[in-house]
Scaffold this motif. Structure first.
Motif, mmCIF file in Angstrom:
data_model
loop_
_atom_site.group_PDB
_atom_site.id
_atom_site.type_symbol
_atom_site.label_atom_id
_atom_site.label_comp_id
_atom_site.label_asym_id
_atom_site.label_seq_id
_atom_site.Cartn_x
_atom_site.Cartn_y
_atom_site.Cartn_z
ATOM 1 N N PRO A 44 0.807 -1.226 0.000
ATOM 2 C CA PRO A 44 0.000 0.000 0.000
ATOM 3 C C PRO A 44 0.836 1.271 0.000
ATOM 4 O O PRO A 44 0.375 2.324 -0.439
ATOM 5 C CB PRO A 44 -0.810 -0.120 1.294
ATOM 6 N N ARG A 45 2.078 1.157 0.496
ATOM 7 C CA ARG A 45 2.950 2.336 0.609
ATOM 8 C C ARG A 45 4.386 1.961 0.255
ATOM 9 O O ARG A 45 4.842 0.859 0.581
ATOM 10 C CB ARG A 45 2.921 2.893 2.040
ATOM 11 N N TYR A 46 5.070 2.909 -0.378
ATOM 12 C CA TYR A 46 6.476 2.713 -0.739
ATOM 13 C C TYR A 46 7.289 3.964 -0.398
ATOM 14 O O TYR A 46 6.793 5.092 -0.515
ATOM 15 C CB TYR A 46 6.646 2.472 -2.239
ATOM 16 N N VAL A 47 8.539 3.736 -0.032
ATOM 17 C CA VAL A 47 9.557 4.783 -0.021
ATOM 18 C C VAL A 47 10.649 4.331 -0.977
ATOM 19 O O VAL A 47 11.210 3.241 -0.815
ATOM 20 C CB VAL A 47 10.140 5.016 1.386
ATOM 21 N N PHE A 48 10.920 5.143 -1.988
ATOM 22 C CA PHE A 48 11.970 4.849 -2.951
ATOM 23 C C PHE A 48 13.158 5.767 -2.679
ATOM 24 O O PHE A 48 12.991 6.983 -2.528
ATOM 25 C CB PHE A 48 11.477 5.065 -4.380
ATOM 26 N N ASP A 67 17.809 9.652 8.308
ATOM 27 C CA ASP A 67 17.114 9.564 9.593
ATOM 28 C C ASP A 67 15.729 10.190 9.497
ATOM 29 O O ASP A 67 14.737 9.630 9.978
ATOM 30 C CB ASP A 67 17.928 10.268 10.682
ATOM 31 N N GLY A 68 15.654 11.344 8.868
ATOM 32 C CA GLY A 68 14.371 12.009 8.726
ATOM 33 C C GLY A 68 13.430 11.267 7.793
ATOM 34 O O GLY A 68 12.227 11.158 8.061
ATOM 35 N N ILE A 69 13.981 10.730 6.703
ATOM 36 C CA ILE A 69 13.154 10.028 5.720
ATOM 37 C C ILE A 69 12.612 8.728 6.272
ATOM 38 O O ILE A 69 11.418 8.415 6.152
ATOM 39 C CB ILE A 69 13.973 9.753 4.435
ATOM 40 N N LEU A 70 13.485 7.950 6.907
ATOM 41 C CA LEU A 70 13.109 6.608 7.339
ATOM 42 C C LEU A 70 12.555 6.563 8.762
ATOM 43 O O LEU A 70 11.929 5.575 9.152
ATOM 44 C CB LEU A 70 14.311 5.673 7.219
ATOM 45 N N GLY A 71 12.771 7.623 9.507
ATOM 46 C CA GLY A 71 12.297 7.633 10.893
ATOM 47 C C GLY A 71 10.783 7.605 11.002
ATOM 48 O O GLY A 71 10.233 7.118 11.996
ATOM 49 N N VAL A 107 8.680 6.126 8.726
ATOM 50 C CA VAL A 107 8.064 5.083 7.894
ATOM 51 C C VAL A 107 7.103 4.242 8.733
ATOM 52 O O VAL A 107 7.461 3.737 9.795
ATOM 53 C CB VAL A 107 9.150 4.188 7.261
ATOM 54 N N VAL A 108 5.876 4.096 8.252
ATOM 55 C CA VAL A 108 4.862 3.362 9.014
ATOM 56 C C VAL A 108 4.878 1.894 8.617
ATOM 57 O O VAL A 108 5.332 1.535 7.521
ATOM 58 C CB VAL A 108 3.459 3.964 8.769
ATOM 59 N N PRO A 109 4.398 1.004 9.494
ATOM 60 C CA PRO A 109 4.355 -0.436 9.163
ATOM 61 C C PRO A 109 3.576 -0.687 7.875
ATOM 62 O O PRO A 109 2.593 -0.014 7.578
ATOM 63 C CB PRO A 109 3.640 -1.040 10.373
#
Length: 309
Positions: A107-111, A174-178, A180-182
């Protein structure tokens, strides 16, 4: 039609400068027909002669069945040869496509992309967008002029953050990945330092990576036996020699390319025994399953392996 399982010729239909030091090639089947299908994350091997084989991610649209598009950074002898010698009308020998960086449903991605690592990410964000997923792309590079596809990605608006290092510094992982939701999958491709930093901040279950150079892996070098079930032979793999080298010396043909555990070309089914995985391709789940191994670098955790060779 070009076969996905064997070497085949393609013709260079077009060439364009994508950024400083990056050229894009458009490839087509020699007969003008369809090329093998592919999904975001796939790459092709390009055979450049004199023992040079390089892997390039497909960065076009999978729906364009008659063309492949690749982006090539001028770095090293293989890619330099592409920059200096390859022109429209030339023919290249390719293998593939292969995909060890598959875009899984989520449902969600971080690239996260660094430099030329944007190439497999471009079709991924297009696919995520078409699927209606929630996604963000963070794209870093040395300078804006060195970063390919910036104009193309601009159509996605605020979902894409372009962060050249000379303007913004390194990506704020740290800011980008901190936050990130399950349920979010993180896809990352870029320099080794970036990948290592992302791995420190993500769980293996949520992270998918693709490497251009092998990940450092320590391990004991001991001899073991490998039975080649299809060939009816058992060979001794000595310490300091790979399975791939051993089977090649015995005259057993195996398709291979990088010989350092990054491309996945030599992936081989394991019928019995426990592999000692030393590649940079398989996920933790695939390693735990033990059904396949990259025989160019991986070894055995016991006295014997049985392979489907």
């Amino acid at each position: 039609m070009v076969s996905a399982d064997a070497e085949a010729e393609v013709v260079v239909l077009g060439r364009a400068d994508l950024a400083d030091g990056v050229v894009g090639l458009t490839l087509g089947a020699v007969d003008g027909g369809d090329l093998p299908p592919w999904r975001p994350g796939a790459h092709v091997d390009v055979v450049l002669g004199e023992g040079l084989v390089r892997q390039y991610s497909l960065c076009g649209d999978p729906a364009e069945t008659r063309v492949w598009r690749i982006g090539v950074l001028k770095e090293g002898p293989g890619s330099t040869a592409v920059h200096e010698r390859v022109r429209p009308g030339d023919r290249l020998v390719t293998r593939g496509p292969r995909n060890h960086f598959v875009l899984e449903d989520a449902p969600r991605y971080v690239f996260l992309a660094g430099g030329i690592g944007i190439t497999p990410i471009v079709p991924m964000v297009a696919a995520a967008d078409a699927a209606g997923a929630d996604w963000r792309l963070y794209y870093g590079g040395r300078s804006r002029s060195s970063m390919a596809f910036v104009d193309e990605l601009a159509r996605h608006g605020e979902r894409v953050e372009v962060r050249p290092q000379d303007e913004f510094g390194l990506l704020d992982l740290d800011g980008i990945l901190g936050g990130v939701v399950p349920g979010t999958l993180v896809y990352c491709c870029g320099p080794e330092a970036m990948l290592a930093a992302v791995e420190e901040r993500c769980s293996p279950a949520s992270l998918r990576t693709e490497r251009f150079s092998p990940k450092a892996v320590a391990g004991v070098e001991e001899a073991f036996d490998v039975e080649l079930r299809l060939s009816g032979r058992t060979l001794r793999v000595e310490a300091g020699r790979s399975i791939l080298e051993t089977v090649e010396k015995a005259g057993v043909g195996v398709l291979s390319s990088c010989r350092e555990g990054t491309c996945g070309t030599c992936e081989t089914p394991v019928l019995e025994g426990e592999p000692d995985h030393r590649d940079s391709v398989l996920t933790e789940a695939e390693r735990a399953d033990g059904g396949f191994m990259m025989i160019c670098v991986s070894r055995a955790r016991g006295p014997r392996l049985v392979l489907e060779l």
